[in-house]
Design a protein around this motif. Structure first.
Motif, short mmCIF file in Angstrom:
data_model
loop_
_atom_site.label_atom_id
_atom_site.label_comp_id
_atom_site.label_asym_id
_atom_site.label_seq_id
_atom_site.Cartn_x
_atom_site.Cartn_y
_atom_site.Cartn_z
N MET A 1 0.90 -5.97 -4.31
CA MET A 1 1.42 -4.71 -4.84
C MET A 1 0.63 -3.57 -4.20
O MET A 1 -0.55 -3.72 -3.90
N LEU A 2 1.31 -2.45 -4.00
CA LEU A 2 0.67 -1.23 -3.54
C LEU A 2 0.70 -0.25 -4.70
O LEU A 2 1.74 -0.06 -5.34
N LEU A 3 -0.45 0.39 -4.95
CA LEU A 3 -0.54 1.45 -5.95
C LEU A 3 -1.06 2.70 -5.27
O LEU A 3 -1.94 2.64 -4.41
N THR A 4 -0.49 3.85 -5.62
CA THR A 4 -0.89 5.10 -4.98
C THR A 4 -0.63 6.28 -5.90
O THR A 4 0.11 6.18 -6.88
N GLY B 1 -5.81 -11.26 -8.73
CA GLY B 1 -6.62 -10.37 -9.57
C GLY B 1 -7.52 -9.43 -8.80
O GLY B 1 -8.10 -8.51 -9.38
N GLN B 2 -7.65 -9.62 -7.49
CA GLN B 2 -8.50 -8.75 -6.68
C GLN B 2 -7.72 -7.57 -6.12
O GLN B 2 -6.51 -7.66 -5.90
N LEU C 1 -1.24 -9.29 -20.29
CA LEU C 1 -2.09 -8.66 -19.29
C LEU C 1 -1.27 -7.66 -18.50
O LEU C 1 -0.09 -7.88 -18.20
N THR C 2 -1.89 -6.53 -18.16
CA THR C 2 -1.24 -5.48 -17.38
C THR C 2 -2.16 -5.09 -16.22
O THR C 2 -3.29 -5.58 -16.10
N LEU C 3 -1.70 -4.17 -15.40
CA LEU C 3 -2.52 -3.67 -14.29
C LEU C 3 -3.82 -3.07 -14.79
O LEU C 3 -4.85 -3.12 -14.11
N LYS C 4 -3.81 -2.51 -15.99
CA LYS C 4 -5.00 -1.89 -16.57
C LYS C 4 -6.15 -2.89 -16.73
O LYS C 4 -7.32 -2.52 -16.70
N VAL D 1 1.30 -11.41 -15.26
CA VAL D 1 0.76 -10.06 -15.43
C VAL D 1 1.91 -9.08 -15.25
O VAL D 1 2.70 -9.20 -14.32
N LEU D 2 2.01 -8.10 -16.15
CA LEU D 2 3.05 -7.09 -16.06
C LEU D 2 2.71 -6.09 -14.96
O LEU D 2 1.55 -5.70 -14.80
N SER D 3 3.72 -5.62 -14.23
CA SER D 3 3.53 -4.66 -13.13
C SER D 3 3.51 -3.23 -13.65
O SER D 3 4.19 -2.36 -13.11
N GLN D 4 2.73 -2.99 -14.67
CA GLN D 4 2.62 -1.67 -15.28
C GLN D 4 1.27 -1.57 -15.97
O GLN D 4 0.57 -2.58 -16.13
N PHE D 5 0.90 -0.36 -16.39
CA PHE D 5 -0.42 -0.16 -16.98
C PHE D 5 -0.42 -0.27 -18.50
O PHE D 5 -1.47 -0.33 -19.11
#
Length: 198
Positions: free
Chosen positions: A58-61, A182-183, A33-36, A14-18
């Motif tokens: 990963m942390l997303l903010t 995936g969670q 597959l992406t974060l989206k 999975v790519l670390s981008q949207f």
């Protein structure tokens, strides 16, 4: 409404981008597959990256200050990885990793490295790693204060132990915990407070 902090277990491949970028996949390959494909929340962005072939936390903010503090190398923070490598590393190889190794003309900073007595409690990777019965494998727990491109893989290769599987287990005080590939979940109040104190 306050800032959002999302903890995500990025699966393998999975790519670390949207977005998947401007290059379309080959006709015979599956879409990237992406974060989206996993996170239905608008306006959050990943703090740092994990390579497509790496897994884990990963942390997303949407908090630009926290993102900057965790991404900027001069504010070094701990990142802990579980690393499956080929062969059983010797005491000398582990000592080399701890002291720092030279990769691409750069000497890595000293880090914490421990040989794990048992494999970590991870679900099977999809697809599974290449299994060669003639080559044993071992798991290392590595904690670094820096995050150069593909650094862990290059470090283990430099001491003769190519990485087979790489899972980021922790970023600073944040941990994978019970998350499965995936969670995602929102940060707890205590985790949020820790991020604001960085």
């Amino acid at each position: 409404m306050g800032y959002q902090y999302i903890l995500f277990y990025k699966p393998y491949n999975v790519l670390s981008q949207f977005s998947s970028g401007s290059t379309p996949p080959a006709a015979d390959s599956a879409p990237r597959l992406t974060l989206k494909d996993f996170i239905p929340i608008a306006d959050v962005y990943p703090v740092g990256r994990l390579d497509r072939d790496s897994e884990g936390l990963m942390l997303l903010t949407d908090n630009g200050r926290v993102q900057h503090r965790l991404s900027e190398p001069r504010f070094g923070h701990r990142r802990t990885y579980w690393v499956q490598v080929e062969h059983l590393p010797s005491t000398a190889a582990i000592a080399q990793l701890r002291q720092g190794v030279t990769i691409k003309g750069y000497r890595t900073l000293p880090c914490q490295v421990e040989l794990m007595a048992i494999a970590p409690p991870l679900s099977e990777r999809d697809p599974p790693i290449r299994d060669r019965q003639s080559i044993p494998t071992a798991w290392l727990e590595m904690t670094l204060q820096e995050g150069k491109n593909r650094q862990v893989r290059r470090m283990t290769a430099a001491v003769g132990h190519p990485t087979l599987r790489l899972v980021r287990q922790a970023i600073a005080h944040l941990h994978l915990g019970d998350l499965q590939p995936g969670q995602w979940r929102p940060a707890t109040p205590a985790e949020r407070q820790g991020l604001l104190q960085l």
